[in-house]
Design an enzyme around this catalytic site. Structure first.
Site, PDB file in Angstrom:
ATOM      1  CG  LEU A 156      -1.614  -1.058   1.142  1.00 46.64           C
ATOM      2  CD1 LEU A 156      -2.470  -1.133   2.242  1.00 46.64           C
ATOM      3  CD2 LEU A 156      -2.896  -1.404   0.023  1.00 46.64           C
ATOM      4  NE  ARG A 232      -5.810  -2.787  11.307  1.00 43.84           N
ATOM      5  CZ  ARG A 232      -6.374  -3.230  10.111  1.00 43.84           C
ATOM      6  NH1 ARG A 232      -6.744  -2.545   9.866  1.00 43.84           N
ATOM      7  NH2 ARG A 232      -5.972  -4.212   9.623  1.00 43.84           N
ATOM      8  CD  GLU A 261     -12.306   1.093  13.046  1.00 41.93           C
ATOM      9  OE1 GLU A 261     -11.574   1.840  12.577  1.00 41.93           O
ATOM     10  OE2 GLU A 261     -12.159   0.304  12.242  1.00 41.93           O
ATOM     11  CG  HIS A 284     -11.815   0.726   8.269  1.00 39.30           C
ATOM     12  ND1 HIS A 284     -11.089   0.163   9.263  1.00 39.30           N
ATOM     13  CD2 HIS A 284     -10.984  -0.502   7.781  1.00 39.30           C
ATOM     14  CE1 HIS A 284     -10.716  -0.529   9.797  1.00 39.30           C
ATOM     15  NE2 HIS A 284     -10.747  -0.698   7.958  1.00 39.30           N
ATOM     16  CD1 TRP A 287     -11.588  -1.144   4.131  1.00 38.19           C
ATOM     17  CD2 TRP A 287     -12.252  -3.019   2.815  1.00 38.19           C
ATOM     18  NE1 TRP A 287     -13.316  -1.114   4.427  1.00 38.19           N
ATOM     19  CE2 TRP A 287     -13.629  -2.507   3.897  1.00 38.19           C
ATOM     20  CE3 TRP A 287     -12.587  -3.415   2.004  1.00 38.19           C
ATOM     21  CZ2 TRP A 287     -14.734  -3.497   3.837  1.00 38.19           C
ATOM     22  CZ3 TRP A 287     -13.292  -4.888   2.079  1.00 38.19           C
ATOM     23  CH2 TRP A 287     -14.455  -4.690   3.397  1.00 38.19           C
TER      24      TRP A 287
END
Length: 317
Positions: A156, A232, A261, A284, A287
């Site tokens: 990433l 994170r 979360e 979140h 992704w």
């Protein structure tokens, strides 16, 4: 015959191919943490996303042979307990190589070009009352010529570097915090904190990276610097960041993750921060492009089939 239980199917929008071997399949759209042990009773292969598999839960699952994590992160599974029992744990890797870097660049662009403040000002009628065809209430900065500091340069991080370089940014990669030596091609952690115009985090969360960015690091950053976190939430001291944003100690931050979360009581959820314009928070979803989720689902099934065939694939234990 394997008994497969999928605890959190609602966390993925994709066509999930069932494994090509004899099995019994049970899935739940969502599972509360207190339901995990009961629902996994008698299971040989557990598919999980964010639910916790502690040593105590694992000890109560004598039939469990494999844990297939439908994500890359694995800090929710006690790997030592699995390793001691010979339970195979696998995760999915590389599926977000396009979608997360694009989200990072979107956050960088939105913050540097002040998209949220300008949009909010138009909605409030500021443009309609302007004496000129435009106004410059919120200074805009180009990404070209700025320095991007990466903490974590795996798949990433490399993807972010590729896109950033296409925008004309200089990219530096940071050494581990507290490292005794600096590897070739890296700069010292402290140097990156001081020099970067944008810092993007791509580290796993563990004991050595928890609160990687705290009050001291925020104080050492440029006053115009941006902090991006799509990795994170626990990598950053969120209370310290909230203070830095309120006092304009740094230029801004773009986050896609929080320590807890879904969040409940988090300092970054304060209404004044969410409305301030120098902070963007997304739930979140970096992704979760449809393409990435399908790739994840295909790899998840492939991991399970590899396990059943006695092959090692994406194994953590």
């Amino acid at each position: 015959m394997h008994r497969i239980v999928y605890l959190e199917s609602g966390a993925l929008i994709a066509d999930i191919r069932r494994p090509a071997f004899a099995h019994e399949w049970t899935e739940y759209e969502a599972t509360a943490q207190h339901e995990v042990a009961e629902r996994l009773a008698g299971t040989t292969i557990a598919i999980i996303n964010k639910r916790q598999l502690s040593a105590n839960i694992i000890a109560g699952l004598p039939d469990l042979q494999m844990v297939a994590i439908a994500a890359t992160g694995y800090n929710n599974v006690d790997l030592e307990a699995c390793r001691a029992r010979g339970i195979v744990v696998s995760n999915v890797r590389g599926y977000a190589r396009e979608t997360v870097p694009e989200h990072v660049l979107a956050l960088m662009l939105a913050l540097s070009r002040q998209l949220a403040p300008y949009h909010q000002s138009v909605a409030a009628g500021r443009w309609q009352k302007s004496e000129q065809f435009c106004y410059f209430d919120y200074p805009i900065r180009d990404l070209a010529g700025q320095t991007l500091g990466l903490l974590g340069s795996g798949t990433l991080g490399q993807g972010v570097a590729r896109l950033a370089e296409a925008f004309g940014m200089r990219v530096i990669r940071g050494e581990h915090k507290g490292a005794a030596a600096v590897r070739e091609g890296y700069v010292a952690f402290e140097q990156l904190i001081r020099e970067a115009d944008v810092i993007s985090l791509h580290c796993p969360l563990n004991d050595s990276t928890r609160h990687l960015i705290g009050a001291a690091e925020l104080a050492a950053m440029k006053p115009t610097a941006l902090l991006i976190n799509t990795a994170r939430g626990g990598l950053v001291d969120e209370a310290a960041l909230a203070d830095a944003l309120r006092t304009r100690r740094i230029g801004g931050a773009g986050f896609d993750v929080l320590t807890e979360e879904p969040p409940t009581d988090n300092p970054l959820l304060a209404p004044d921060l969410l409305a301030a314009g120098n902070f963007i928070l997304t739930p979140h979803v970096a992704w979760s492009s449809r393409e990435a989720m399908q790739t994840l689902a295909d790899q998840l099934t492939g991991n399970i089939e590899a396990f059943a065939a006695g092959e090692a694939r994406n194994r953590l234990t």
